[in-house]
Design a protein around this motif. Structure first.
Motif, mmCIF file in Angstrom:
data_model
loop_
_atom_site.group_PDB
_atom_site.id
_atom_site.type_symbol
_atom_site.label_atom_id
_atom_site.label_comp_id
_atom_site.label_asym_id
_atom_site.label_seq_id
_atom_site.Cartn_x
_atom_site.Cartn_y
_atom_site.Cartn_z
ATOM 1 N N SER A 274 1.076 -0.671 0.055
ATOM 2 C CA SER A 274 -0.257 -0.411 0.111
ATOM 3 C C SER A 274 1.031 1.000 0.543
ATOM 4 O O SER A 274 0.926 2.030 -0.062
ATOM 5 N N GLY A 275 2.600 1.076 -0.302
ATOM 6 C CA GLY A 275 2.744 2.088 -0.023
ATOM 7 C C GLY A 275 3.513 2.578 1.104
ATOM 8 O O GLY A 275 3.514 1.721 2.473
ATOM 9 N N GLY A 276 4.848 3.017 1.421
ATOM 10 C CA GLY A 276 5.885 3.505 2.015
ATOM 11 C C GLY A 276 6.612 2.418 2.512
ATOM 12 O O GLY A 276 6.453 1.208 2.571
ATOM 13 N N TYR A 277 7.126 2.326 3.573
ATOM 14 C CA TYR A 277 8.230 0.749 4.014
ATOM 15 C C TYR A 277 8.403 0.197 6.035
ATOM 16 O O TYR A 277 8.005 2.060 6.767
ATOM 17 N N GLY A 278 8.316 -0.581 6.117
ATOM 18 C CA GLY A 278 8.166 -1.019 7.532
ATOM 19 C C GLY A 278 9.466 -1.092 8.010
ATOM 20 O O GLY A 278 10.542 -0.972 7.279
ATOM 21 N N GLY A 279 9.816 -1.224 9.046
ATOM 22 C CA GLY A 279 10.248 -1.673 10.119
ATOM 23 C C GLY A 279 11.608 -2.186 9.328
ATOM 24 O O GLY A 279 12.463 -2.734 9.760
ATOM 25 N N GLY A 280 10.541 -3.991 8.900
ATOM 26 C CA GLY A 280 10.930 -4.913 8.265
ATOM 27 C C GLY A 280 10.492 -5.644 7.868
ATOM 28 O O GLY A 280 9.120 -5.004 7.323
ATOM 29 N N PRO A 281 10.488 -6.753 7.229
ATOM 30 C CA PRO A 281 10.142 -7.412 5.817
ATOM 31 C C PRO A 281 8.146 -7.960 6.714
ATOM 32 O O PRO A 281 8.235 -7.828 7.944
ATOM 33 N N GLY A 282 7.309 -7.043 5.780
ATOM 34 C CA GLY A 282 5.871 -7.727 7.136
ATOM 35 C C GLY A 282 5.658 -6.599 7.683
ATOM 36 O O GLY A 282 3.999 -6.824 8.972
ATOM 37 N N GLN A 283 6.971 -5.628 7.697
ATOM 38 C CA GLN A 283 5.724 -4.498 9.280
ATOM 39 C C GLN A 283 5.021 -3.344 8.689
ATOM 40 O O GLN A 283 5.396 -3.268 6.898
ATOM 41 N N MET A 284 4.237 -2.816 9.174
ATOM 42 C CA MET A 284 3.489 -2.467 9.072
ATOM 43 C C MET A 284 4.541 -0.866 8.577
ATOM 44 O O MET A 284 5.674 -0.455 8.351
ATOM 45 N N PRO A 285 3.891 0.124 7.389
ATOM 46 C CA PRO A 285 4.418 0.554 7.154
ATOM 47 C C PRO A 285 4.890 2.237 7.647
ATOM 48 O O PRO A 285 3.201 2.844 8.873
ATOM 49 N N HIS A 286 5.907 3.180 7.758
ATOM 50 C CA HIS A 286 5.734 4.197 8.957
ATOM 51 C C HIS A 286 6.699 5.188 8.808
ATOM 52 O O HIS A 286 7.146 4.573 7.029
ATOM 53 N N LEU A 287 5.955 6.611 9.018
ATOM 54 C CA LEU A 287 7.498 7.518 7.927
ATOM 55 C C LEU A 287 8.642 7.554 8.257
ATOM 56 O O LEU A 287 9.708 7.663 7.392
ATOM 57 N N ALA A 288 9.579 6.620 9.140
ATOM 58 C CA ALA A 288 10.454 6.581 9.519
ATOM 59 C C ALA A 288 11.128 5.774 9.033
ATOM 60 O O ALA A 288 12.489 6.471 7.871
ATOM 61 N N PRO A 289 11.149 4.281 8.599
ATOM 62 C CA PRO A 289 11.609 3.834 7.932
ATOM 63 C C PRO A 289 11.311 3.758 6.492
ATOM 64 O O PRO A 289 12.251 3.555 6.362
ATOM 65 N N THR A 290 10.524 4.909 6.312
ATOM 66 C CA THR A 290 10.064 5.029 5.139
ATOM 67 C C THR A 290 11.639 6.051 3.967
ATOM 68 O O THR A 290 11.858 5.394 3.584
ATOM 69 N N TYR A 291 11.489 6.962 5.671
ATOM 70 C CA TYR A 291 12.618 7.910 4.576
ATOM 71 C C TYR A 291 14.337 7.123 5.437
ATOM 72 O O TYR A 291 14.781 7.465 3.581
#
Length: 268
Positions: free
Chosen positions: A61-78
């Motif tokens: 759905s866009g963005g990156y999580g802190g690891g595989p399978g984790q929810m997207p979050h602005l900090a790890p996206t950056y």
């Protein structure tokens, strides 16, 4: 330094389990450090492997999580986007789903009538960090920053975070803090509206954060110096220097124009 960084890519000891939600950050810190040192990746890790790992952290759905399978979050996206841009190459750039990432950034925007700013994740907290990470990612990828700024009302949100001391708190009404001050000022610089802050007062506060004995910086009034604030507070000064110098140059140009106009006015 380079050997330490190179040894931090790949499999890590069990003690690093506490950073399981920060794995893109480890990639970014290592890659950025190696780039600053002009050092290569370790022989046993390829750029394609790093790209593949970060791609596994990218959410459908866009963005990156802190690891595989984790929810997207602005900090790890950056962190993930910064790591991929530092890594460089077509494969790294093409791995970023820019359309889905744009949707994610828009979903994180909080409308001005609801207070403004950005959420760090779905249902998550909002503070100045989210404004900076969202705008930095958008700027890095050539996305529509003016629209993001309008959707989130972030300019006024950050303006309200400046305290009577001059620095910025994480949220309106919070104590001025070095990390949030850098994030807020940098976000406004990216948005092209840093003048909404009282910049001379901010400069005074930032200068007062340097320890007289140690020489480092603290993050808040009456706190001890800390190495991390050499980055956060240290990053504020180049921005302020540029902004204040530009403002002074503009005032001088205005004075020159006013003088020329005055010379051309007849008293008769």
């Amino acid at each position: 330094h380079a050997r330490y960084l190179q040894g931090s890519l790949g499999y890590l000891p069990a003690g690093f389990i506490s950073l399981d939600a920060s794995r893109p950050w480890i990639c970014y810190w290592v890659l950025h450090g190696l780039a600053l040192l002009d050092s290569p990746l370790p022989a046993y890790i390829s750029a394609d492997q790093v790209t593949a790992f970060l791609s596994s952290c990218q959410h459908p759905s866009g963005g990156y999580g802190g690891g595989p399978g984790q929810m997207p979050h602005l900090a790890p996206t950056y962190a993930a986007v910064s790591a991929l841009l530092t890594l460089g190459g077509k494969a790294a750039y093409k791995s970023i789903n820019r359309a889905a990432l744009w949707d994610f950034l828009c979903r994180m925007a909080i409308p001005p009538e609801q207070g403004g700013g950005f959420r760090m994740h779905e249902g998550g907290e909002s503070d100045v960090r989210s404004c900076y990470t969202a705008l930095a990612v958008a700027s890095s990828l050539g996305l529509d920053m003016p629209t993001l700024s309008t959707k989130s009302g972030m300019v006024d949100y950050i303006r309200r975070c400046q305290t009577y001391e001059g620095g910025l708190g994480g949220e309106p009404g919070n104590e001025a803090h070095g990390g949030y001050t850098f994030c807020g000022l940098a976000a406004l610089k990216l948005a092209g509206q840093p003048e909404v802050l009282d910049l001379p007062r901010l400069l005074h506060w930032a200068a007062q954060r340097q320890g007289w004995v140690e020489g480092g910086f603290n993050g808040r009034t009456n706190k001890l110096v800390d190495g991390c604030y050499s980055f956060w507070q240290g990053g504020v000064f180049p921005l302020l220097q540029q902004l204040l110098a530009t403002g002074e140059q503009h005032r001088q140009q205005q004075q020159v124009r006013s003088g020329h106009e005055g010379c051309g006015t007849s008293s008769l």
